[in-house]
Design an enzyme around this catalytic site. Structure first.
Site, PDB file in Angstrom:
ATOM      1  N   CYS A  46      -5.926  33.666  46.716  1.00  0.00           N
ATOM      2  CA  CYS A  46      -7.263  33.087  46.500  1.00  0.00           C
ATOM      3  C   CYS A  46      -8.076  33.120  47.793  1.00  0.00           C
ATOM      4  O   CYS A  46      -9.276  33.414  47.787  1.00  0.00           O
ATOM      5  CB  CYS A  46      -7.169  31.640  46.025  1.00  0.00           C
ATOM      6  SG  CYS A  46      -6.387  31.475  44.433  1.00  0.00           S
ATOM      7  N   ASP A 139     -30.822  36.261  31.051  1.00  0.00           N
ATOM      8  CA  ASP A 139     -30.976  35.539  29.777  1.00  0.00           C
ATOM      9  C   ASP A 139     -29.839  34.542  29.543  1.00  0.00           C
ATOM     10  O   ASP A 139     -29.734  33.961  28.466  1.00  0.00           O
ATOM     11  CB  ASP A 139     -31.043  36.538  28.602  1.00  0.00           C
ATOM     12  CG  ASP A 139     -29.823  37.465  28.553  1.00  0.00           C
ATOM     13  OD1 ASP A 139     -28.912  37.318  29.402  1.00  0.00           O
ATOM     14  OD2 ASP A 139     -29.772  38.332  27.662  1.00  0.00           O
TER      15      ASP A 139
HETATM   16  C1  BEZ Z   1      -2.286  32.748  45.360  1.00  0.00           C
HETATM   17  O1  BEZ Z   1      -3.498  32.575  45.403  1.00  0.00           O
HETATM   18  O2  BEZ Z   1      -1.665  33.167  46.327  1.00  0.00           O
HETATM   19  C2  BEZ Z   1      -1.542  32.456  44.079  1.00  0.00           C
HETATM   20  C3  BEZ Z   1      -1.982  31.434  43.260  1.00  0.00           C
HETATM   21  C4  BEZ Z   1      -1.308  31.186  42.074  1.00  0.00           C
HETATM   22  C5  BEZ Z   1      -0.225  31.953  41.708  1.00  0.00           C
HETATM   23  C6  BEZ Z   1       0.197  32.984  42.537  1.00  0.00           C
HETATM   24  C7  BEZ Z   1      -0.488  33.252  43.723  1.00  0.00           C
END
Ligand code: BEZ
Length: 232
Positions: A46, A139
């Site tokens: 992430c 929209d």
């Molecule tokens: C990650 O962001 O590293 C991750 C998050 C959830 C599951 C697996 C990886």
């Protein structure tokens, strides 16, 4: 069934974010929008995804696309995580996170929009958010959705590429071929005309002016041919 389909109007949900409370439609204004979800704050994949998205924010801005992320942690966590993300980008000293993150700590939006990944769970057994991408038109209707499991990071260059296609095909009656990229020659820069039954016809994107000129020329040629036939 929760979730959202192509062509649906995204709900005008209220949410707590890193820039305060928002109402989604007001946040978007008349722009395009992209909403992308993340399983959890401070997780490695992430963080790299959000860092990449932050680096590319000028590209989204050029396309008039408002960016907003979502994760199932609190605003406080999101704020600390934003600093982490920008320091990953080595931008901490100069720049704040260029787009807000929604705090969906009750998972209400994630359920409403069908964003949960049943295979990835937190320590309490609750499902995490998948890596969802929603692109919304001016929209407020869903133009594209991509759903990756939590375990697979996205490719933000691909996301920009599809936005170019969505924006082109929103105004021109064309379809973009495989691996198409804006301003890059791809199979002779031809697009595929859509709406033909059974036949795929190669069609170069033309301006309306060019199309009008061609149609006038065709009409003139047909009339001249008819006159020639009458004279004979
Ligand atoms: C990650 O962001 O590293 C991750 C998050 C959830 C599951 C697996 C990886």
């Amino acid at each position: 069934m929760p979730g959202i389909l192509l062509g649906d109007v995204l709900p005008n949900f209220e949410a707590e974010t890193t820039i305060g409370k928002i109402k989604f439609h007001e946040f978007l204004g008349n722009s395009w929008g992209i909403l992308f979800s993340h399983p959890r704050d401070f997780t490695p994949v992430c963080t790299t995804e959000l860092a990449r998205a932050a680096k590319l924010h000028e590209e989204f801005k050029k396309r008039d696309v408002k960016m907003i992320a979502l994760s199932i942690d609190s605003v406080e966590d999101h704020r600390k995580w934003s600093e982490d993300i920008m320091s990953f980008n080595q931008d901490k000293a100069c720049c704040a996170m260029p787009f807000p993150i929604i705090a969906d700590d009750k998972r209400e939006l994630s359920v409403l929009l069908g964003m949960l990944d049943p295979d990835e769970r937190d320590k309490d057994g609750m499902p995490l958010t998948a890596r969802c991408v929603f692109v919304v038109g001016p929209d407020k209707r869903l133009k594209l959705s991509i759903l990756y499991p939590a375990t697979t990071g996205r490719n933000f260059d691909e996301i920009l590429r599809v936005i170019d296609s969505l924006q082109l095909t929103a105004t021109k009656k064309v379809a973009t071929p495989v691996d198409w990229k804006l301003n890059v020659s791809c199979k002779g820069r031809e697009k595929w005309k859509r709406g033909l039954t059974g036949i795929t016809q190669r069609w170069t994107v033309q301006t309306q002016q060019e199309r009008d000129r061609k149609s006038r020329r065709g009409k003139r040629e047909r009339e001249e041919k008819k006159m020639g036939q009458r004279r004979r």
